[in-house]
Design an enzyme around this catalytic site. Structure first.
Site, PDB file in Angstrom:
ATOM      1  N   ASN A   1       0.857  -1.128  -0.065  1.00  0.00           N
ATOM      2  CA  ASN A   1       0.006   0.199  -0.064  1.00  0.00           C
ATOM      3  C   ASN A   1       1.000   1.280   0.049  1.00  0.00           C
ATOM      4  OD1 ASN A   1      -2.843   0.931   2.350  1.00  0.00           O
ATOM      5  ND2 ASN A   1      -2.601   1.212  -0.006  1.00  0.00           N
TER       6      ASN A   1
ATOM      7  N   CYS B   1      -5.537   6.295   7.695  1.00  0.00           N
ATOM      8  CA  CYS B   1      -5.106   5.074   6.756  1.00  0.00           C
ATOM      9  C   CYS B   1      -4.282   4.311   7.835  1.00  0.00           C
ATOM     10  CB  CYS B   1      -4.733   5.402   5.509  1.00  0.00           C
ATOM     11  SG  CYS B   1      -3.742   3.967   4.850  1.00  0.00           S
TER      12      CYS B   1
ATOM     13  N   CYS C   1      -4.349  -2.960   3.079  1.00  0.00           N
ATOM     14  CA  CYS C   1      -5.188  -1.705   3.717  1.00  0.00           C
ATOM     15  C   CYS C   1      -5.183  -1.986   5.290  1.00  0.00           C
ATOM     16  CB  CYS C   1      -6.485  -1.720   3.209  1.00  0.00           C
ATOM     17  SG  CYS C   1      -7.640  -0.478   4.011  1.00  0.00           S
TER      18      CYS C   1
END
Length: 294
Positions: A13, A79, A229
Site C-alpha cells: 500500500n 489510513c 489496507c
C-alpha cells in the site's frame, strides 16, 4: 512550485509522503484534487494510493498530525498503513519518534498512538471496531452483522458486516477467495451505493484460511483495489470476531496481496493493534506546474 517528496509502502500500500512540519499553507493550497490525482497516477505521475502530509503541532502530548488524501483527491479520515509509513518517515527526518514509548498523531479519526517494536516493525493502536451504524456510516437503524444487503446491479443480496474503524468498512466473508473481476465490480458497486453508505465505504473481501489467518483484498473508496489496507485488516478481524470466526486476544495474521499484517483485538473490544513494516522506496522532487499541465 517544486515539491520534495519521499515514497513509502506498507505491505504494498504505497504513499507519497510530504514534509510539511512547518504547516506551510502553500503546500496545502497546491495539493488540490486535480494535482493529487496527477501525482498518484501510475503511468504519468509518481504513482501511489494516496498522499500524506507530515505536520508538526505545538502540543507536546500530540506532537504530530497527519493530512491524508486518497488517490482521487478526496480527503479521508485516516489510513493504518499510511500511519506506519508516516512514523517511519518522521524517524527518517530525524524526529525522536523511535525513542518514545509511544508517539501520538492527530488524524481525522482522532488521536492515534504508534511505536517501534524491537523487531523494527511498527505497531499502531487503531480505532476500536464499532458496529454502531453511526460509526460504520451505514443508513440502518441497527448494527449490520452478517446482514444481507441488496446492491444495485446485482441479482442476489450479499451478506456482510458494516464496521467503523475511524473510517467505514463493509466486510464480506466467503468460503472461496474472490476473483479480481468480482472485487472490482462488486467493490465499485458497494462503494458507490450512496443510499446505504452516504459517505461511501471501503469493501473487504475476506476468506478464513486457517484458525489464525484470513486472506483479504480491499476495494478502497476513492482508490479501488489495493495491495493492502491497514484499517481494512482491523475491520476484517473485527467482523470475524463479531461473526464468531476469531477470538478476542488472538493474534490474527492478515494475508493481503502486498504482504502480511498482524492484528490483535482486546477482550470486549478494549483495544485494537495493527502491526507491520513500512519501507522507503525512493525520494525526489516534482514540479507541480509541469505535472498538472502534462
Amino acid at each position: 512550485m517544486k515539491l520534495p517528496f519521499v515514497k513509502y509502502h506498507g505491505a504494498g500500500n504505497d504513499f507519497i509522503l510530504v514534509d510539511n512540519r512547518g504547516d506551510d499553507r502553500r503546500i496545502w493550497d497546491a495539493l488540490e484534487p486535480g494535482t493529487i490525482r496527477a501525482l498518484c497516477a501510475r503511468h504519468h505521475g509518481i504513482g501511489a494510493d494516496g498522499i500524506i502530509l507530515a505536520v508538526k503541532s505545538d502540543r507536546a502530548e500530540v506532537p504530530y498530525s497527519m493530512g491524508y488524501f486518497n488517490a482521487d483527491g478526496s480527503p479521508a479520515e485516516m489510513c493504518g498503513n499510511g500511519l506506519r509509513c508516516l512514523v517511519r518517515f518522521l524517524d527518517d527526518l530525524g524526529e525522536p519518534v523511535r525513542g518514545m514509548e509511544e508517539v501520538r498523531i492527530l488524524t481525522g479519526a482522532g488521536e492515534i498512538a504508534a511505536r517501534f517494536t524491537p523487531e523494527d516493525t511498527i505497531q499502531i493502536a487503531m480505532p476500536i471496531p464499532s458496529f454502531d451504524p453511526r460509526d460504520a456510516k451505514i443508513a440502518l437503524d441497527q448494527p449490520a452483522v452478517s446482514h444481507p444487503i441488496q446492491v444495485p446491479g446485482l441479482a442476489d443480496p450479499l451478506p456482510g458486516t458494516a464496521v467503523g474503524v475511524g473510517n467505514p468498512h463493509f466486510v464480506l466473508y466467503s468460503s472461496e477467495m474472490w476473483e479480481g473481476d468480482e472485487v472490482h465490480e462488486i467493490g465499485h458497486r458497494i462503494a458507490l451505493h450512496r443510499d446505504l453508505f452516504p459517505e461511501g465505504v471501503n469493501v473487504g473481501f475476506a476468506r478464513k484460511e486457517a484458525p489464525d489467518t484470513v486472506a483479504l483484498v480491499v476495494y478502497e473508496r476513492g482508490v479501488g483495489p489495493t495491495l493492502a489496507c491497514g484499517s481494512g485488516a482491523i475491520a476484517a478481524v473485527g467482523a470475524g470476531i463479531a461473526e464468531g470466526r476469531f477470538e478476542f486476544e488472538q493474534r490474527v495474521h492478515v494475508r493481503m496481496p502486498g504482504g502480511m499484517l498482524h492484528v490483535i483485538i482486546g477482550k470486549e473490544w478494549r483495544y485494537a493493534v495493527l502491526e507491520g513494516d513500512a519501507v522507503k522506496v525512493f525520494e525526489g522532487e516534482v514540479d507541480l506546474a509541469t505535472l498538472s499541465s502534462g
